[in-house]
Scaffold this active site. Structure first.
Site, mmCIF file in Angstrom:
data_model
loop_
_atom_site.group_PDB
_atom_site.id
_atom_site.type_symbol
_atom_site.label_atom_id
_atom_site.label_comp_id
_atom_site.label_asym_id
_atom_site.label_seq_id
_atom_site.Cartn_x
_atom_site.Cartn_y
_atom_site.Cartn_z
ATOM 1 N N THR A 1 59.928 -127.443 -58.048
ATOM 2 C CA THR A 1 60.698 -127.332 -59.292
ATOM 3 C C THR A 1 61.743 -126.230 -59.143
ATOM 4 O OG1 THR A 1 58.851 -128.123 -60.614
ATOM 5 C CG2 THR A 1 60.516 -126.821 -61.774
ATOM 6 N N SER B 1 57.209 -128.616 -51.366
ATOM 7 C CA SER B 1 56.228 -127.915 -52.196
ATOM 8 C C SER B 1 54.883 -127.849 -51.473
ATOM 9 C CB SER B 1 56.076 -128.695 -53.511
ATOM 10 O OG SER B 1 55.010 -128.177 -54.256
ATOM 11 N N HIS C 1 51.768 -127.220 -52.296
ATOM 12 C CA HIS C 1 50.505 -127.775 -52.813
ATOM 13 C C HIS C 1 50.436 -129.302 -52.710
ATOM 14 C CE1 HIS C 1 51.585 -129.361 -56.928
ATOM 15 N NE2 HIS C 1 52.622 -128.564 -56.769
ATOM 16 N N GLN D 1 57.426 -135.436 -51.856
ATOM 17 C CA GLN D 1 56.372 -136.426 -51.598
ATOM 18 C C GLN D 1 56.437 -136.997 -50.181
ATOM 19 O OE1 GLN D 1 53.832 -137.045 -53.494
ATOM 20 N NE2 GLN D 1 54.428 -136.221 -55.484
ATOM 21 N N THR E 1 59.470 -110.124 -55.116
ATOM 22 C CA THR E 1 58.610 -109.858 -53.953
ATOM 23 C C THR E 1 58.059 -111.169 -53.407
ATOM 24 O OG1 THR E 1 58.046 -107.737 -54.925
ATOM 25 C CG2 THR E 1 56.589 -108.551 -53.189
ATOM 26 N N ASN F 1 57.667 -140.612 -56.126
ATOM 27 C CA ASN F 1 56.319 -140.166 -56.485
ATOM 28 C C ASN F 1 55.537 -141.170 -57.336
ATOM 29 O OD1 ASN F 1 58.413 -139.401 -58.337
ATOM 30 N ND2 ASN F 1 56.923 -138.251 -59.515
ATOM 31 N N CYS G 1 53.313 -135.162 -64.141
ATOM 32 C CA CYS G 1 54.389 -134.393 -64.775
ATOM 33 C C CYS G 1 54.981 -135.131 -65.955
ATOM 34 C CB CYS G 1 55.506 -134.137 -63.782
ATOM 35 S SG CYS G 1 54.923 -133.366 -62.310
HETATM 36 N N1 PMP Z 1 59.481 -133.416 -57.056
HETATM 37 C C1 PMP Z 1 58.583 -134.392 -56.916
HETATM 38 C C2 PMP Z 1 59.003 -135.710 -56.345
HETATM 39 C C3 PMP Z 1 57.251 -134.198 -57.322
HETATM 40 O O1 PMP Z 1 56.355 -135.174 -57.184
HETATM 41 C C4 PMP Z 1 56.885 -132.932 -57.861
HETATM 42 C C5 PMP Z 1 55.461 -132.650 -58.292
HETATM 43 N N2 PMP Z 1 54.993 -133.466 -59.308
HETATM 44 C C6 PMP Z 1 57.875 -131.936 -57.979
HETATM 45 C C7 PMP Z 1 59.152 -132.221 -57.556
HETATM 46 C C8 PMP Z 1 57.546 -130.587 -58.542
HETATM 47 O O2 PMP Z 1 56.815 -129.832 -57.609
HETATM 48 P P1 PMP Z 1 56.172 -128.418 -57.955
HETATM 49 O O3 PMP Z 1 54.867 -128.698 -58.606
HETATM 50 O O4 PMP Z 1 56.009 -127.759 -56.625
HETATM 51 O O5 PMP Z 1 57.122 -127.676 -58.816
#
Ligand code: PMP
Length: 375
Positions: A70, A196, A198, A178, A234, A149, A318
């Site tokens: 994000t 990202s 995670h 993704q 930081t 996604n 999301c």
């Molecule tokens: N872009 C895509 C295509 C995603 O699937 C996601 C996560 N749902 C994000 C951006 C946002 O990632 P983050 O949780 O690291 O902000």
């Protein structure tokens, strides 16, 4: 618990967690401090940066560590548009983007930018011919994600990059969130790229923006000037090191894992083929499978599965709180009944055959339970 929501987030890898803990204990120093402990931490930061760039095959790009995709998407879009607005006003965006791209672009639309959507094929891919038609000298920004996604469609990134070579004013941004660990894509001619941690078994709060240029990117917020002045604050070194480790592991295992998941994907498709009120979307990466109980509400199916210990999601975690129809499925030309009844199943290296057996059983039971509303 049988976890099938890996596109929302993945379980951190044990080795990545070990790295996180070790760095937290031994390198908790500020990477900007000039004493030797700070300098040692900075060395680790630079080694992580190099590792990320090498894995993407982009040794001459720059890697800015962020808190996640994000933030990376926001920095890429806002910084570039703030600088480029004197050169043109048109932004091209695919209809498939995540809210962290769409909503930023929408903000710029309200500021007077001319936003044009690139059409989508029935397979959920960007229509390259339409993109070609939309390109002109006023286009300053093009944004297309690498892997969708919602259905897992792989986008024609290289083909788009080739087209954009003829339009040097147009910046090409790719949200690759993704794609990591699912498919290898050549990003050589991409200007900025978001990832990202995670989403590929790193820890939450880690991400990166990979950029071809630094001098053309003014900061969008201000502070001590960390991360090339693009992301002051930081640096979260433990999370960065854990992400670099998880990235390496994902990269090394992409083919093996995809093979296993391909089989699972096929088993789910085969098991449900005879159920006439279930529509399964095409998808390029096997990790994401989108199916609809046509006539039912996806949310009802998600809750029914959840009670059986099976975790899936509606369109995406999301977007699931938004009352709008899913944009990806709408862009693919799907009916309202298919869109409303859709659920997303997403797998990872942690998915096992026994989970898939339970999922198939659960999906069939839910089919029987909600059978009277199905079309
Ligand atoms: N872009 C895509 C295509 C995603 O699937 C996601 C996560 N749902 C994000 C951006 C946002 O990632 P983050 O949780 O690291 O902000």
């Amino acid at each position: 618990m049988h976890y099938f929501d890996n596109a929302a987030t993945t379980k951190p890898d044990e080795q990545a967690l070990n790295t996180f803990n070790k760095v937290n204990q031994n390198y908790y120093f500020n990477t900007a401090s000039i004493h030797s402990a700070g300098r040692d931490s900075e060395k680790l930061l630079e080694a992580s940066r190099k590792q990320v760039l090498d894995i993407f095959g982009l040794p001459n790009h720059h890697c800015v560590f962020t808190s996640g995709a994000t933030e990376s998407n926001n920095i890429a879009i806002q910084s570039t548009l703030n600088r480029k607005k004197r050169f043109g006003s048109t932004i091209l965006i695919s209809q498939l983007e995540h809210p962290s791209v769409i909503n930023v672009v929408d903000h710029y639309r309200s500021e007077g930018f001319n936003v044009k959507f690139i059409k989508t094929t029935e397979q959920g891919r960007v229509d390259v011919d339409h993109l070609r038609k939309l390109m002109d000298e006023d286009v300053i920004f093009v944004t297309v994600m690498a892997v969708n996604n919602i259905v897992g469609a792989v986008q024609p990134i290289q083909e788009i990059a080739e087209i954009l070579k003829g339009f040097p004013k147009a910046h090409f941004h790719v949200d690759a969130t993704q794609a990591v660990g699912k498919v290898e894509i050549n990003y050589e001619n991409v200007d900025t790229l978001s990832i990202s941690g995670h989403k590929f078994h790193g820890v939450k709060g880690s991400g990166a923006l990979i950029t071809r240029e630094l001098k053309t990117m003014p900061p969008i917020f201000f502070g001590g000037g960390h991360e090339y002045n693009l992301r002051s604050g930081t640096v979260n070194l433990p999370a960065v090191a854990a992400m670099a480790k998880a990235l390496r592991l994902s990269h090394e295992n992409t083919d093996n894992i995809s093979g296993k998941i391909e089989e699972y994907n096929q088993s789910i498709r085969n098991a449900l083929a005879e159920h006439r009120s279930i529509v399964i979307q095409p998808g390029d990466v096997p990790h994401i499978l989108n199916l609809s109980y046509v006539g039912a509400k996806g949310e009802v199916a998600v809750n029914a599965l959840s009670e059986k210990g099976i975790m899936v999601s509606t369109t995406s975690a999301c977007a699931s709180k938004l009352a709008t129809l899913n944009e990806t499925l709408t862009a693919m030309g799907q009916s309202v009944d298919v869109i409303n009844g859709s659920i997303r199943i997403s797998m990872s290296k942690d998915t096992e055959e026994k989970d898939v057996d339970m999922l198939i059983k659960g999906l069939k039971e839910v089919y029987e339970e909600i059978g009277d509303v199905l079309i």
